[in-house]
Motif scaffolding. Structure first.
Motif, PDB file in Angstrom:
ATOM      1  N   SER A 248       0.804  -1.217   0.000  1.00 46.62           N
ATOM      2  CA  SER A 248       0.000   0.000   0.000  1.00 46.62           C
ATOM      3  C   SER A 248       0.836   1.266   0.000  1.00 46.62           C
ATOM      4  O   SER A 248       0.309   2.371   0.080  1.00 46.62           O
ATOM      5  CB  SER A 248      -0.936   0.011   1.219  1.00 46.62           C
ATOM      6  N   LYS A 283     -14.995   7.771   6.652  1.00 50.91           N
ATOM      7  CA  LYS A 283     -13.601   7.375   6.614  1.00 50.91           C
ATOM      8  C   LYS A 283     -12.982   7.594   7.991  1.00 50.91           C
ATOM      9  O   LYS A 283     -13.461   8.424   8.783  1.00 50.91           O
ATOM     10  CB  LYS A 283     -12.836   8.150   5.549  1.00 50.91           C
ATOM     11  N   PHE A 300      -2.689  -3.378   7.793  1.00 48.29           N
ATOM     12  CA  PHE A 300      -4.124  -3.344   8.051  1.00 48.29           C
ATOM     13  C   PHE A 300      -4.824  -4.465   7.286  1.00 48.29           C
ATOM     14  O   PHE A 300      -4.324  -4.946   6.266  1.00 48.29           O
ATOM     15  CB  PHE A 300      -4.748  -1.981   7.727  1.00 48.29           C
ATOM     16  N   THR A 302      -9.143  -6.270   6.837  1.00 47.53           N
ATOM     17  CA  THR A 302     -10.573  -6.192   7.144  1.00 47.53           C
ATOM     18  C   THR A 302     -11.133  -7.597   7.268  1.00 47.53           C
ATOM     19  O   THR A 302     -10.551  -8.557   6.744  1.00 47.53           O
ATOM     20  CB  THR A 302     -11.349  -5.425   6.058  1.00 47.53           C
ATOM     21  N   ILE A 307     -11.356  -2.062   1.227  1.00 43.61           N
ATOM     22  CA  ILE A 307     -11.461  -0.742   1.833  1.00 43.61           C
ATOM     23  C   ILE A 307     -10.493   0.186   1.107  1.00 43.61           C
ATOM     24  O   ILE A 307      -9.425  -0.236   0.651  1.00 43.61           O
ATOM     25  CB  ILE A 307     -11.153  -0.787   3.350  1.00 43.61           C
ATOM     26  N   PHE A 309      -7.730   3.149   0.646  1.00 45.66           N
ATOM     27  CA  PHE A 309      -6.592   3.589   1.452  1.00 45.66           C
ATOM     28  C   PHE A 309      -5.805   4.652   0.700  1.00 45.66           C
ATOM     29  O   PHE A 309      -5.596   4.557  -0.512  1.00 45.66           O
ATOM     30  CB  PHE A 309      -5.659   2.419   1.771  1.00 45.66           C
ATOM     31  N   PHE A 347      -8.374   5.569   5.911  1.00 42.78           N
ATOM     32  CA  PHE A 347      -9.089   4.330   5.608  1.00 42.78           C
ATOM     33  C   PHE A 347     -10.497   4.735   5.168  1.00 42.78           C
ATOM     34  O   PHE A 347     -11.291   5.246   5.961  1.00 42.78           O
ATOM     35  CB  PHE A 347      -9.121   3.424   6.834  1.00 42.78           C
ATOM     36  N   ASN A 349     -14.231   4.420   3.503  1.00 40.34           N
ATOM     37  CA  ASN A 349     -15.403   3.598   3.209  1.00 40.34           C
ATOM     38  C   ASN A 349     -16.536   4.467   2.658  1.00 40.34           C
ATOM     39  O   ASN A 349     -17.699   4.090   2.713  1.00 40.34           O
ATOM     40  CB  ASN A 349     -15.874   2.863   4.475  1.00 40.34           C
ATOM     41  N   LEU A 359     -12.255  -2.929  10.543  1.00 40.06           N
ATOM     42  CA  LEU A 359     -10.856  -2.688  10.207  1.00 40.06           C
ATOM     43  C   LEU A 359      -9.958  -3.056  11.384  1.00 40.06           C
ATOM     44  O   LEU A 359     -10.227  -2.687  12.530  1.00 40.06           O
ATOM     45  CB  LEU A 359     -10.672  -1.204   9.866  1.00 40.06           C
ATOM     46  N   TYR A 361      -5.842  -2.737  12.407  1.00 34.49           N
ATOM     47  CA  TYR A 361      -4.647  -2.045  11.922  1.00 34.49           C
ATOM     48  C   TYR A 361      -3.615  -1.859  13.032  1.00 34.49           C
ATOM     49  O   TYR A 361      -3.932  -1.909  14.233  1.00 34.49           O
ATOM     50  CB  TYR A 361      -5.013  -0.675  11.343  1.00 34.49           C
TER      51      TYR A 361
END
Length: 369
Positions: A248, A283, A300, A302, A307, A309, A347, A349, A359, A361
């Motif tokens: 990520s 978020k 992180f 889920t 999700i 990022f 994060f 949504n 979530l 993390y």
């Protein structure tokens, strides 16, 4: 490209070596290796005379253009911004992968501004740096000559690409690629393909050798489909999050990286993770004031569903936004801070109308002091 030789190829290689013995004396171990020389023969259907002409003409033109120095020179910062690319990892056989978000490349505008020669040299330099890196990471036991290209057509504009100026540029680029870097493509995956792309591809196909065409896979439609196809050949650790992988914090190429690449975060123990629910249309942000020399890393995941990022520095996105498959594999990221400022992990949504995301993390900051 197959690394095994059949009887006809072995016979052609023996003759080819005799014909270009004067050139081989000047080659390094990599260039003189049979697994490298076979590329020129395969590009000319094992016709030794044609392969000899091809390699001699290529070397002659490269000498005229002083191509040898390109692998040591920094790329144009201007074109790196306009025409970004990302070496991202290796496939399951160790072949280097490069992501090219060509849907965002504004070739038409750059050509209209008169950057044609600079662009051709920039792309030539890209190939030269690639092969230089590959040489440095090769061995007799693990010899690689191929490349995997992941072309992302998100934001692709068929109207820009189909201009005569852009079309002529692409044909010239393809011609140069085939003349100087024959048979190096192991595979090309084209993703986020709009339906109108078929129009352009049908126009370009006659200029692409049949052997190269056979290595191209075009993936339109749902991202679930092409992400699955990528992961058949590439481990998730070697793909950025937006392509179904776990990285990520995957940046575009920068001159400051040189022949190295940013490190990866470790995978932390699950029991160290913090759990929060991210409601639909909302978020969660995690903000940190960091100093140059600090390091921030994160994991992180889920329970179900993807999700969004992103990672921000003073409000500016540092890496491409990703709809991360955090329910499939733990996402990781690491960033070595170069400037003091506010760094934020987001994060997201907001694209979910009704579904909450659970979530998990962990974020670790290592201070330089």
């Amino acid at each position: 490209m197959s690394q095994k030789f059949n009887t006809a190829e072995r016979a052609a290689l023996k003759k080819f070596r005799v014909c270009i013995s004067d050139l081989i004396k000047t080659f390094d171990e990599y260039d003189a290796h049979d697994k490298n020389l076979i590329r020129w023969l395969r590009a000319r259907d094992l016709n030794v005379r044609k392969a000899e002409f091809m390699i001699r003409e290529s070397l002659k033109q490269k000498e005229i253009d002083n191509v040898a120095e390109l692998k040591h020179l920094p790329l144009s910062e201007f074109l790196l911004e306009k025409l970004p690319f990302s070496p991202c990892g290796h496939d399951k056989e160790g072949t280097i992968i490069c992501v090219i978000p060509c849907g965002k490349w504004d070739l038409k505008s750059l050509l209209q501004q008169g950057y044609k020669d600079e662009m051709l040299r920039y792309l030539c330099q890209f190939f030269e740096k690639y092969f230089h890196y590959m040489k440095l990471n090769n061995s007799v036991e693990d010899f690689k000559t191929g490349a995997i290209i992941l072309l992302d057509l998100e934001d692709f504009s068929v109207y820009d690409i189909m201009s005569n100026q852009v079309f002529s540029f692409l044909i010239e680029l393809l011609k140069g690629y085939e003349e100087h870097y024959p048979e190096v493509m192991k595979a090309t995956y084209i993703v986020n393909v709009p339906k109108v792309f078929e129009i352009l591809f049908s126009m370009v196909k006659p200029f692409i050798p049949t052997g190269t065409l056979s290595k191209v896979q075009i993936h339109g439609g749902s991202s679930d489909h092409w992400r699955k196809a990528l992961l058949e050949k590439i481990d998730y650790r070697d793909l950025p999050s937006q392509y179904g992988g776990s990285n990520s914090a995957h940046p575009f190429y920068s001159n400051r990286f040189g022949l190295t690449w940013p490190g990866r975060a470790k995978i932390f123990p699950p029991e160290d993770f913090i759990t929060e629910a991210v409601p639909p249309r909302e978020k969660i942000t995690k903000s940190f004031e960091l100093l140059a020399g600090d390091r921030i890393s994160w994991n992180f995941k889920t329970d179900c569903y993807d999700i969004g990022f992103e990672f921000l520095f003073n409000g500016v996105r540092m890496f491409p936004y990703a709809r991360a498959d955090a329910h499939v594999c733990v996402q990781d990221g690491l960033y070595d801070v170069m400037e003091n400022g506010t760094y934020v992990l987001v994060f997201d949504n907001t694209y979910s109308k009704y579904r909450s995301k659970i979530l998990h993390y962990i974020i670790v900051v290592e201070n330089s002091g």
